[in-house]
Structures are given as structure tokens and as C-alpha cells.
Design an enzyme around this catalytic site. Structure first.
Site, PDB file in Angstrom:
ATOM      1  N   GLY A   1      45.260  -3.300  19.052  1.00  0.00           N
ATOM      2  CA  GLY A   1      44.774  -4.638  19.381  1.00  0.00           C
ATOM      3  C   GLY A   1      45.842  -5.681  19.103  1.00  0.00           C
ATOM      4  O   GLY A   1      45.573  -6.875  19.102  1.00  0.00           O
TER       5      GLY A   1
ATOM      6  N   PRO B   1      49.312   1.649  18.436  1.00  0.00           N
ATOM      7  CA  PRO B   1      49.616   0.642  19.443  1.00  0.00           C
ATOM      8  C   PRO B   1      50.115   1.243  20.759  1.00  0.00           C
ATOM      9  O   PRO B   1      50.840   2.246  20.756  1.00  0.00           O
ATOM     10  CB  PRO B   1      50.742  -0.166  18.785  1.00  0.00           C
TER      11      PRO B   1
ATOM     12  N   ARG C   1      46.933  -4.970  37.204  1.00  0.00           N
ATOM     13  CA  ARG C   1      46.379  -5.775  36.108  1.00  0.00           C
ATOM     14  C   ARG C   1      46.010  -7.205  36.495  1.00  0.00           C
ATOM     15  O   ARG C   1      44.955  -7.689  36.089  1.00  0.00           O
ATOM     16  CB  ARG C   1      47.336  -5.789  34.910  1.00  0.00           C
TER      17      ARG C   1
ATOM     18  N   CYS D   1      46.291  -4.287  52.320  1.00  0.00           N
ATOM     19  CA  CYS D   1      45.267  -4.921  53.134  1.00  0.00           C
ATOM     20  C   CYS D   1      44.004  -5.171  52.331  1.00  0.00           C
ATOM     21  O   CYS D   1      42.954  -4.544  52.543  1.00  0.00           O
ATOM     22  CB  CYS D   1      45.013  -4.085  54.385  1.00  0.00           C
TER      23      CYS D   1
HETATM   24  C1  LIG Z   1      43.992   2.173  24.499  1.00  0.00           C
HETATM   25  C2  LIG Z   1      43.885   2.556  23.106  1.00  0.00           C
HETATM   26  C3  LIG Z   1      44.826   2.112  22.169  1.00  0.00           C
HETATM   27  C4  LIG Z   1      45.976   1.197  22.513  1.00  0.00           C
HETATM   28  O1  LIG Z   1      45.601  -0.127  22.742  1.00  0.00           O
HETATM   29  P1  LIG Z   1      46.703  -1.262  23.006  1.00  0.00           P
HETATM   30  O2  LIG Z   1      45.923  -2.488  23.246  1.00  0.00           O
HETATM   31  O3  LIG Z   1      47.510  -0.843  24.186  1.00  0.00           O
HETATM   32  O4  LIG Z   1      47.560  -1.348  21.801  1.00  0.00           O
HETATM   33  C5  LIG Z   1      44.684   2.555  20.882  1.00  0.00           C
HETATM   34  N1  LIG Z   1      43.664   3.381  20.512  1.00  0.00           N
HETATM   35  C6  LIG Z   1      42.734   3.812  21.386  1.00  0.00           C
HETATM   36  C7  LIG Z   1      41.657   4.730  20.938  1.00  0.00           C
HETATM   37  C8  LIG Z   1      42.813   3.412  22.707  1.00  0.00           C
HETATM   38  O5  LIG Z   1      41.877   3.841  23.568  1.00  0.00           O
END
Ligand SMILES: *Cc1c(COP(=O)(O)O)cnc(C)c1O
Length: 403
Positions: free
Chosen positions: A218, A260, A298, A328
Site C-alpha cells: 500500500g 510491495p 490503467r 476502436c
Molecule cells: C497486489 C498485492 C500487493 C502489492 O500491492 P502494491 O500496491 O503494488 O504494492 C501486495 N500483496 C498482495 C496480497 C497483493 O495482492
């Protein structure tokens, strides 16, 4: 890496092209490990889904990272990149018991996030240590958009179900060796994150055989010039102290894990496209590039911002453009962006394209996915080839009709 490096790479490897800088990945990795330097047993598990190329995984292993995976295929990619099974954690959501059993057979750490599977798995494999993913339900300032594991989230076992969870663990005599949370939202308020951590600590006290606590991810990185990012240093300082206090009380030195994705690879990635058409309408100037949401979804999927620059005319007078693709469907990368004057044929670069960009690419409109290049020690290395027409047809089965 400079913009002229990017132009050189595009010349060599063609467009559209993803380029990843190893140096940025290294510096992010080191920033995180330095922030938590006081934690005796720290582990960074790279979230493979952000960017899953095998060379990137190998590079992460070379840095000393473990791997966070969400599917058996990501586990296999990790093993293929040379990770020890023990260095991989598998955190699926909503997958079959069968897949979980197959991953467990490989010797990979299992992380279970629902009571139904926990009970079935524990009954059949009481000796296989399992990590539990909890949902701490912490709300940041009452705003559900930035909530940390909100009540209706499909992820994790609610902390309100701890009594039920404990009963399953007792009845099956299974071994719980880790507690995990991954909130999925941006950690901007350190105190909110620390509050969620308290809930993890509270949960952990119920289990006697823990080896690690996994705080997920996060970490927010800046996309916009003025974006705030997670203050990793402050988080490191505060959580390290709290964690070592917990370990004292718990009576053992646990491992602290983060996983991460975005933090390690987002800013390392640059996506290069070429402008096919500059189209003036009554109200807007469109620059249409040789790409679309088939390569970078995204912005269209969740409104993410990617900074766009004109590599070919960096000193040009700035004008307003809407940057769109050639698919398209409506595929707007950026609306009303101030960019150095664009001429047809110019190369544009999109920033922050390391995480969730190539890994979400598709063949929509029967277009090829871009090539990927890894920029390491001043040189570009191809890490995935541009697709060809054979790739488009690869799994298609041609019926012969007698017409
Ligand atoms: C996607 C995910 C992450 C990585 O999240 P980021 O926001 O890219 O850092 C970490 N742990 C789990 C379980 C995830 O599904």
C-alpha cells in the site's frame, strides 16, 4: 537514465516499448530496507503481479527479495526465476482448494483468506503451516475511498470472525505460522496504518507458533508532480519500535514482511509510443499514438494519471493535447495535457509505467503486445520480444467448413 537514452532504446528496439531502469528498482529497494534497518529479521517480498517478467523476478532475487504471488502460475514463474519455495508466499483470493493444495506441495508458504478453505485445508493437511490473512477494517477519516480493508471487502478474514477462526484452528490442530494483512489502499496517514498494525498484533497474540508478521503493501508513489507519497522513513521509524516491543512481549524474534509491487517498480518504468496522427477538432487537439488500452489500461480502468512528455521535441512550445490511442473504443490516456508541441511521428513517453502496465496488457484489436527492455548498467537488454502474427494465432483452432 536520460530522455536521450530512451530515444536510443526506441531506435534499437522499436515502438511501442516498455523500458525498466534497474537502478530505480535498486534505490527503492534500498530505501525500504534502510527505513527498517532496525528490524533484525526483515523480508521484502516483491509482489510479482505488478511486473512479472522472469528477468525482473531474477533481478529482485539478486537484490535479496522474496516473492509475493497470487496464482499458481506466478509461483511457477518464481521457481523458474530461481526463488527457493520457502522464499515465496502465495496469497490467493477466491481460488480453488485444489490449487492451494498444489502450491502447498511445492513447499511454498500458503496464506489463506477465508474460513471455508481454512477449515478444509486444515482438516486435510494439519501439518502444513499456514498464514492467515485478516481484514482489520480500519477506516481512514471515515472516507470509504481510502478505507483500509473495509467491511464489505472480499479480501481477508474479518477480525470479527476471530472466535470462529480460533475454533477451526483448535479443531483441526493446524499450525498457524504467520498473520498477514494487505489493505490494498494507499498508506498516506502513517497513524492509520499503525492503527491497523495494532489490530494485527492483537490477532497475533492468539497464536503461539508464529514465525512472521506480514504487513502487506500500500506504499504510495508519486504519479503527479505534486503528489504526496508514503513517508517510508517515518513509517520505518515508528513501526520498527512498535514491532520490536511486540516481539519482546511475544517472546520471540519474528520476521517482519512487506510485499510491495508498485513501490519497487512503478517509477522504474517508461512506456514509449509514437504519434500516428495529430487531429484537430472544433474544441480539442488529439494526438493519437500507436497504442491503446491493449497496452496500458490503467488510465481507462481506474483513472490513473501517467505523466506524458514529448521525447522528440522536449524544448518545443507547450500546447494542450488530448492523448488518445488507436483502439476502436474510447482510449484516452490523458485529457487536456500541456505538452511540448507534437508533430506526427514524435515519440511520447508515459511515466510510472513499471507497475500494472505490461502485466495488464492484452491483444485486443488483434494488436501485438509491446516489447520490454531492461536498462541495466547503461545498456538496454531485451526481456520480452515484440509479438508476431504467429502469437495472435497460437491457440486458435481453425475449423475447415465444407462450404
Ligand atoms: C497486489 C498485492 C500487493 C502489492 O500491492 P502494491 O500496491 O503494488 O504494492 C501486495 N500483496 C498482495 C496480497 C497483493 O495482492
Amino acid at each position: 537514465m536520460t530522455n536521450s537514452d530512451l530515444l536510443g532504446i526506441a531506435e534499437n528496439f522499436g515502438k511501442p516499448l516498455y523500458v525498466y531502469e534497474s537502478e530505480k528498482i535498486t534505490s527503492q529497494y534500498e530505501r525500504l530496507t534502510s527505513a527498517f534497518a532496525n528490524v533484525k529479521n526483515l523480508r521484502i517480498n516483491y509482489a510479482a503481479k505488478a511486473l512479472s517478467n522472469v528477468s525482473v523476478l531474477k533481478f529482485m532475487r539478486h537484490l535479496g527479495a522474496g516473492l509475493d504471488t497470487v496464482s499458481i502460475q506466478e509461483v511457477q514463474l518464481g521457481l523458474n526465476a530461481g526463488f527457493e519455495p520457502k522464499a515465496i508466499i502465495y496469497t490467493p483470493n477466491g481460488v480453488s482448494l485444489n490449487e492451494i493444495e498444489n502450491v502447498a506441495k511445492l513447499g511454498v508458504q500458503i496464506n489463506i483468506d477465508n474460513l471455508s478453505v481454512l477449515e478444509q485445508f486444515g482438516t486435510r493437511h494439519p501439518k502444513t503451516p499456514v498464514c492467515i490473512r485478516i481484514n482489520p477494517h480500519v477506516m481512514a477519516g471515515g472516507n470509504s475511498n481510502i478505507s483500509v480493508g473495509h467491511i464489505d471487502s472480499k479480501f481477508g478474514i474479518s477480525i470479527h470472525q476471530i472466535p470462529h477462526l480460533l475454533r477451526i484452528v483448535e479443531n483441526t490442530a493446524m499450525k498457524i505460522n504467520g498473520i498477514h494483512m494487505h489493505t490494498g489502499s494507499d498508506i498516506l496517514d502513517i497513524d492509520v496504518f499503525l492503527h491497523a498494525a495494532e489490530i494485527l498484533f492483537d490477532t497475533a497474540k492468539h497464536f503461539k507458533e508464529l514465525e512472521f508478521l506480514d504487513f502487506g503493501s500500500g506504499f504510495k508513489v508519486p504519479y503527479h508532480k505534486n503528489d504526496i507519497e508514503t513517508n517510508i522513513e517515518e513509517l520505518g521509524e515508528k513501526l520498527s519500535v512498535r514491532f520490536s516491543k511486540f516481539c519482546m512481549e511475544y517472546g520471540g524474534e519474528l520476521q517482519l514482511i512487506f510485499e510491495p509491487g508498485k513501490f519497487l517498480v512503478s517509477q522504474a518504468g517508461h512506456f514509449i509510443t509514437q504519434v500516428n496522427v495529430v487531429k484537430q477538432t472544433t474544441s480539442t487537439v488529439f494526438a493519437q499514438v500507436d497504442s491503446g488500452f491493449n497496452h496500458l489500461i490503467r488510465p481507462m480502468l481506474y483513472g490513473s494519471y501517467h505523466h506524458i512528455e514529448n521525447l522528440s521535441n522536449p524544448q518545443g512550445k507547450e500546447r494542450f493535447y488530448s492523448i488518445v490511442g488507436y483502439i476502436c473504443e474510447t482510449d484516452t490516456f490523458g485529457n487536456n495535457r500541456k505538452i511540448a508541441e507534437i508533430t506526427e511521428g514524435d515519440l511520447l513517453v508515459f511515466r510510472n509505467c513499471g507497475a500494472y502496465c505490461f502485466s495488464m496488457a492484452s491483444n485486443y484489436n488483434s494488436r501485438y503486445r509491446p516489447a520490454e527492455v531492461f536498462w541495466h548498467e547503461g545498456q538496454g537488454h531485451l526481456i520480452s520480444k515484440r509479438e508476431t502474427f504467429e502469437d495472435i494465432l497460437r491457440n486458435q483452432v481453425e475449423l475447415s467448413f465444407n462450404l
